[in-house]
Design a protein around this motif. Structure first.
Motif, mmCIF file in Angstrom:
data_model
loop_
_atom_site.group_PDB
_atom_site.id
_atom_site.type_symbol
_atom_site.label_atom_id
_atom_site.label_comp_id
_atom_site.label_asym_id
_atom_site.label_seq_id
_atom_site.Cartn_x
_atom_site.Cartn_y
_atom_site.Cartn_z
ATOM 1 N N THR A 1 -6.888 -11.350 -1.428
ATOM 2 C CA THR A 1 -7.152 -9.927 -1.224
ATOM 3 C C THR A 1 -6.821 -9.510 0.204
ATOM 4 O OG1 THR A 1 -8.930 -10.064 -2.848
ATOM 5 C CG2 THR A 1 -8.919 -8.143 -1.416
ATOM 6 N N ARG A 2 -7.202 -10.334 1.168
ATOM 7 C CA ARG A 2 -6.921 -10.020 2.571
ATOM 8 C C ARG A 2 -5.420 -10.014 2.844
ATOM 9 N NH1 ARG A 2 -9.426 -14.139 6.463
ATOM 10 N NH2 ARG A 2 -9.996 -14.714 4.378
ATOM 11 N N LEU A 3 -4.692 -10.972 2.256
ATOM 12 C CA LEU A 3 -3.242 -11.012 2.429
ATOM 13 C C LEU A 3 -2.584 -9.792 1.796
ATOM 14 C CD1 LEU A 3 -0.736 -12.586 3.378
ATOM 15 C CD2 LEU A 3 -0.756 -13.719 1.151
ATOM 16 N N MET A 4 -3.051 -9.391 0.622
ATOM 17 C CA MET A 4 -2.491 -8.215 -0.035
ATOM 18 C C MET A 4 -2.751 -6.956 0.787
ATOM 19 S SD MET A 4 -0.774 -7.279 -2.569
ATOM 20 C CE MET A 4 -0.242 -5.690 -3.097
ATOM 21 N N ARG A 5 -3.942 -6.859 1.336
ATOM 22 C CA ARG A 5 -4.273 -5.694 2.156
ATOM 23 C C ARG A 5 -3.397 -5.633 3.405
ATOM 24 N NH1 ARG A 5 -7.225 -4.369 6.589
ATOM 25 N NH2 ARG A 5 -8.267 -2.350 6.569
ATOM 26 N N SER A 6 -3.263 -6.739 4.109
ATOM 27 C CA SER A 6 -2.470 -6.723 5.345
ATOM 28 C C SER A 6 -0.987 -6.485 5.053
ATOM 29 C CB SER A 6 -2.662 -8.013 6.130
ATOM 30 O OG SER A 6 -2.152 -9.113 5.416
ATOM 31 N N ALA A 7 -0.475 -7.070 3.964
ATOM 32 C CA ALA A 7 0.929 -6.849 3.615
ATOM 33 C C ALA A 7 1.173 -5.399 3.219
ATOM 34 C CB ALA A 7 1.342 -7.782 2.477
ATOM 35 N N THR A 8 0.229 -4.809 2.488
ATOM 36 C CA THR A 8 0.378 -3.409 2.088
ATOM 37 C C THR A 8 0.311 -2.478 3.292
ATOM 38 O OG1 THR A 8 -0.645 -3.928 -0.032
ATOM 39 C CG2 THR A 8 -0.521 -1.613 0.572
ATOM 40 N N SER B 1 5.940 0.993 7.631
ATOM 41 C CA SER B 1 7.373 0.781 7.839
ATOM 42 C C SER B 1 8.127 2.111 7.879
ATOM 43 C CB SER B 1 7.942 -0.118 6.740
ATOM 44 O OG SER B 1 7.870 0.532 5.508
ATOM 45 N N ASP B 2 9.361 2.027 8.331
ATOM 46 C CA ASP B 2 10.172 3.228 8.521
ATOM 47 C C ASP B 2 10.536 3.910 7.201
ATOM 48 O OD1 ASP B 2 10.112 2.906 11.239
ATOM 49 O OD2 ASP B 2 12.013 1.809 11.324
ATOM 50 N N TYR B 3 10.861 3.107 6.166
ATOM 51 C CA TYR B 3 11.307 3.743 4.926
ATOM 52 C C TYR B 3 10.174 4.469 4.214
ATOM 53 C CZ TYR B 3 9.596 -0.154 2.029
ATOM 54 O OH TYR B 3 8.828 -1.080 1.401
ATOM 55 N N VAL B 4 8.936 4.023 4.395
ATOM 56 C CA VAL B 4 7.811 4.749 3.810
ATOM 57 C C VAL B 4 7.577 6.042 4.586
ATOM 58 C CG1 VAL B 4 5.334 4.653 3.328
ATOM 59 C CG2 VAL B 4 6.755 2.676 2.860
ATOM 60 N N SER B 5 7.711 5.977 5.914
ATOM 61 C CA SER B 5 7.590 7.199 6.723
ATOM 62 C C SER B 5 8.682 8.197 6.361
ATOM 63 C CB SER B 5 7.676 6.856 8.208
ATOM 64 O OG SER B 5 6.637 6.005 8.578
ATOM 65 N N TYR C 1 6.103 1.878 -4.517
ATOM 66 C CA TYR C 1 7.146 1.190 -3.752
ATOM 67 C C TYR C 1 6.547 0.241 -2.717
ATOM 68 C CZ TYR C 1 10.726 4.267 -5.701
ATOM 69 O OH TYR C 1 11.570 4.934 -6.542
ATOM 70 N N ALA C 2 5.475 0.675 -2.070
ATOM 71 C CA ALA C 2 4.829 -0.173 -1.064
ATOM 72 C C ALA C 2 4.201 -1.404 -1.713
ATOM 73 C CB ALA C 2 3.775 0.623 -0.306
ATOM 74 N N LEU C 3 3.597 -1.221 -2.868
ATOM 75 C CA LEU C 3 2.995 -2.356 -3.569
ATOM 76 C C LEU C 3 4.055 -3.372 -3.961
ATOM 77 C CD1 LEU C 3 0.466 -3.608 -4.902
ATOM 78 C CD2 LEU C 3 1.099 -2.348 -6.959
ATOM 79 N N ARG C 4 5.169 -2.900 -4.466
ATOM 80 C CA ARG C 4 6.236 -3.807 -4.868
ATOM 81 C C ARG C 4 6.824 -4.552 -3.671
ATOM 82 N NH1 ARG C 4 11.322 -2.642 -8.876
ATOM 83 N NH2 ARG C 4 12.025 -4.787 -8.905
ATOM 84 N N ALA C 5 6.921 -3.882 -2.528
ATOM 85 C CA ALA C 5 7.444 -4.521 -1.324
ATOM 86 C C ALA C 5 6.443 -5.490 -0.708
ATOM 87 C CB ALA C 5 7.838 -3.464 -0.305
ATOM 88 N N ALA C 6 5.154 -5.293 -0.954
ATOM 89 C CA ALA C 6 4.122 -6.146 -0.373
ATOM 90 C C ALA C 6 3.806 -7.364 -1.231
ATOM 91 C CB ALA C 6 2.849 -5.337 -0.153
ATOM 92 N N LEU C 7 4.284 -7.418 -2.452
ATOM 93 C CA LEU C 7 3.922 -8.504 -3.357
ATOM 94 C C LEU C 7 4.533 -9.877 -3.054
ATOM 95 C CD1 LEU C 7 3.639 -6.912 -6.887
ATOM 96 C CD2 LEU C 7 1.878 -8.006 -5.554
ATOM 97 N N PRO C 8 5.752 -10.007 -2.534
ATOM 98 C CA PRO C 8 6.311 -11.358 -2.362
ATOM 99 C C PRO C 8 5.467 -12.356 -1.568
ATOM 100 C CG PRO C 8 8.067 -9.775 -2.226
ATOM 101 C CD PRO C 8 6.785 -8.998 -2.306
#
Length: 131
Positions: free
Chosen positions: A16-23, A29-33, A48-55
Motif C-alpha cells: 500500500t505504501r509503495l502504491m501510494r508513493s508511486a501514484t 509528473s509533467d504529463y499529468v500536469s 492514467y496515473a494508476l496505470r503508470a504507477a503499477l509496474p
C-alpha cells in the motif's frame, strides 16, 4: 480465516505504501500536469496515473508472493494447518531428503510461474515492454 488474514497482512502495508508513493510521484509528473492544463477529467487522469504507477507495485507483489511461499511454513505450523509447507518442515526434521528436494523443486517452479506472470503483466501495462 485467521491464517489467511495473518499471511496477507504481513505485506499489505508495504504494498500500500509503495502504491501510494508511486501514484503521488506520477501525479506530480509533467504529463499529468499537462493533461490537467488541457482540461482532462480527473477520472481520466487518475486512470492514467494508476496505470503508470503499477509496474513497481507489480514487481514488489511478485517478489512478496515468493517470500510468502516461504512464510507459509510458520503459518501452517502455528495454526496446525496441514499443507505442503508443514510437510516440508517435518521432512527437514526427519531428514527425508527426497521430500525436501520435491518441495524445493515445487517452490522453484512456483517462483518461475510467478515471475512469468509478473513479466506478462508488465507487457500488458506498458506497451513499450517486449519479451
Amino acid at each position: 480465516m485467521l491464517p489467511v488474514v495473518t499471511l496477507g497482512s504481513v505485506l499489505a502495508a508495504p504494498i500500500t505504501r509503495l502504491m501510494r508513493s508511486a501514484t503521488l510521484e506520477v501525479l506530480d509528473s509533467d504529463y499529468v500536469s499537462f493533461g490537467r492544463a488541457c482540461g482532462l477529467p480527473k477520472g481520466t487522469l487518475r486512470r492514467y496515473a494508476l496505470r503508470a504507477a503499477l509496474p513497481p507495485v507489480v514487481t514488489f507483489a511478485g517478489i512478496a508472493f515468493s517470500i510468502l511461499l516461504g512464510g507459509t511454513v510458520l503459518i501452517e505450523t502455528v495454526f496446525s494447518w496441514g499443507g505442503a509447507a508443514q510437510y516440508a518442515a517435518s521432512a527437514i526434521a526427519q531428514q527425508d531428503f527426497d521430500a525436501v528436494q520435491g518441495f524445493v523443486l515445487f517452490a522453484g517452479a512456483a517462483s518461475i510461474v510467478i515471475f512469468l506472470v509478473v513479466d506478462l503483466l508488465y507487457m500488458a501495462l506498458d506497451p513499450r515492454v517486449a519479451l
